[in-house]
Motif scaffolding. Sequence first.
Motif, PDB file in Angstrom:
ATOM      1  N   PHE A 325       0.817  -1.319  -0.196  1.00  0.00           N
ATOM      2  CA  PHE A 325       0.113  -0.019   0.068  1.00  0.00           C
ATOM      3  C   PHE A 325       0.929   1.332   0.132  1.00  0.00           C
ATOM      4  O   PHE A 325       1.644   1.507   0.685  1.00  0.00           O
ATOM      5  CB  PHE A 325      -0.945  -0.136   1.010  1.00  0.00           C
ATOM      6  N   LYS A 345     -12.612  -1.854  -1.835  1.00  0.00           N
ATOM      7  CA  LYS A 345     -12.990  -2.618  -0.844  1.00  0.00           C
ATOM      8  C   LYS A 345     -11.992  -2.861   0.290  1.00  0.00           C
ATOM      9  O   LYS A 345     -10.808  -2.635   0.015  1.00  0.00           O
ATOM     10  CB  LYS A 345     -13.467  -4.011  -1.330  1.00  0.00           C
ATOM     11  N   LYS A 346     -12.438  -2.877   1.335  1.00  0.00           N
ATOM     12  CA  LYS A 346     -11.377  -3.367   2.467  1.00  0.00           C
ATOM     13  C   LYS A 346     -11.622  -4.221   3.546  1.00  0.00           C
ATOM     14  O   LYS A 346     -12.916  -4.482   3.895  1.00  0.00           O
ATOM     15  CB  LYS A 346     -11.141  -2.042   2.875  1.00  0.00           C
ATOM     16  N   ARG A 347     -10.653  -4.961   3.951  1.00  0.00           N
ATOM     17  CA  ARG A 347     -10.643  -5.640   5.217  1.00  0.00           C
ATOM     18  C   ARG A 347      -9.376  -5.728   6.024  1.00  0.00           C
ATOM     19  O   ARG A 347      -8.466  -5.798   5.191  1.00  0.00           O
ATOM     20  CB  ARG A 347     -11.226  -7.281   5.013  1.00  0.00           C
ATOM     21  N   SER A 349      -8.079  -3.079   7.054  1.00  0.00           N
ATOM     22  CA  SER A 349      -7.216  -1.856   6.491  1.00  0.00           C
ATOM     23  C   SER A 349      -7.941  -0.648   7.328  1.00  0.00           C
ATOM     24  O   SER A 349      -9.262  -0.489   7.420  1.00  0.00           O
ATOM     25  CB  SER A 349      -7.404  -1.536   4.942  1.00  0.00           C
ATOM     26  N   ILE A 353     -11.827   5.120   3.165  1.00  0.00           N
ATOM     27  CA  ILE A 353     -12.312   4.768   1.614  1.00  0.00           C
ATOM     28  C   ILE A 353     -12.658   6.043   0.803  1.00  0.00           C
ATOM     29  O   ILE A 353     -12.067   6.209  -0.188  1.00  0.00           O
ATOM     30  CB  ILE A 353     -13.299   3.851   1.242  1.00  0.00           C
ATOM     31  N   LEU A 372      -8.283  -3.140  -0.439  1.00  0.00           N
ATOM     32  CA  LEU A 372      -7.117  -3.075   0.718  1.00  0.00           C
ATOM     33  C   LEU A 372      -7.151  -3.829   1.481  1.00  0.00           C
ATOM     34  O   LEU A 372      -8.362  -3.889   2.121  1.00  0.00           O
ATOM     35  CB  LEU A 372      -7.577  -1.526   1.023  1.00  0.00           C
ATOM     36  N   THR A 373      -6.040  -4.573   1.900  1.00  0.00           N
ATOM     37  CA  THR A 373      -6.181  -5.728   2.715  1.00  0.00           C
ATOM     38  C   THR A 373      -4.728  -5.904   3.354  1.00  0.00           C
ATOM     39  O   THR A 373      -3.904  -4.866   3.305  1.00  0.00           O
ATOM     40  CB  THR A 373      -6.434  -7.020   2.255  1.00  0.00           C
ATOM     41  N   VAL A 381      -2.561  -3.695  -1.617  1.00  0.00           N
ATOM     42  CA  VAL A 381      -3.384  -3.546  -2.346  1.00  0.00           C
ATOM     43  C   VAL A 381      -3.596  -4.537  -3.467  1.00  0.00           C
ATOM     44  O   VAL A 381      -2.573  -4.970  -4.336  1.00  0.00           O
ATOM     45  CB  VAL A 381      -3.159  -2.002  -3.214  1.00  0.00           C
TER      46      VAL A 381
END
Length: 390
Positions: A325, A345-347, A349, A353, A372-373, A381
Amino acid sequence: MDLDAFTALLTPRGREALAEAQELVGADPVAAATRLRRTHDAALTSAALTQARLRERAKAKFGADAGRMFFTPHGLEQATRAEVAAHRARRLGAAPGPRVADACCGVGGDLLALARAGCAVDAVDTDPLSVAVARANAEALGVADRVTVRVGDAAEVRPEAYDVLFADPARRTSRGRTFDPLAYSPSWPVVLGLLGRARVGCVKVAPGIPYEFIPDDAEAEWVSYKGEVKEATLWTGRPPEGARRATLLPGGHTLTATGARAATGPVGRYVYEPDGAAVRAHLVGEVAELVRGWLPDPMIAYISGDEPVDTPWATRYEIQHVLPFSLKRLRAALRERGVGNAVIKKRGSAVDIERLRADLRLSGDRTAVVILTRVSDKPTVLICDPSPPA
């Protein structure tokens, strides 16, 4: 809306006002009120317009039935979506004509589904207005012969006198929605007491219920409707006890805990985003097994794999680029691909957004999915195709 105003809607004059109000849904509120006031008093006009707006909103949950039903604002907000209530009623109605105690019926969303499934339902609620609305709904949908509704306290229900106890405790306080089971009404100790005395128990709870509040002998089922987790249900007194289950509607797919544990490994060709019901039910290992995948990070519910497996339990994206990232590097990578629209989308992180979207300053005619994880506990990313491959 108070009880007197609602009762007035059930009179011939009130039904006439409500029919007129429904024709005015979407019109300017002042103009609609002015038109109704030509033939109806102020109180009836207000009640009719309020009910017409509630019926319009209720179409998302109750479909065509909404046009015949009655609601209160809080009752509609808490009411179970018709498809979800029908699923639960089918599970409860497996035995011929079970007698069900509905310990906190609200405006009757579940009560109606239970009655339609063949159950005989005795329902109570502490709010006289909700009781009147639930009775009117049972009459409107033709199940009044299988339903009784009265004002009463859930704590006074005798679950041992019925085949099934159903409870949908209120999850609102004077400050709004609550996610703390101890703030439910009836309180969580009362709910557990009712469950402990029931032959078969079924309690609707928020999908984010902490695991420590789930009784050891209960099956916990998380239900997702068209990809959105709607609720969790606790079942007691019936096998399989102590299980975790996820259900997808409207398809009716069900996944239960098998003890599968996902391996970890590097990012592969695809990334799978498990449905939220499977994530809530801690069934990510089972989904990984279905897609023959693994976890790039053991603490994050994204699955990777090299095979394009189709499953209703996860959305699949083909990965085009993996990078650590960095706003600068991400912006450059998206510009190089001509990405003007990013589904972010993110988990795992902490990135905001909307702020990231503004900072990216995207331009171009292509769309990408940006995930984003964390991979091996490092911020990462994944830039993916916007649609799962065929």
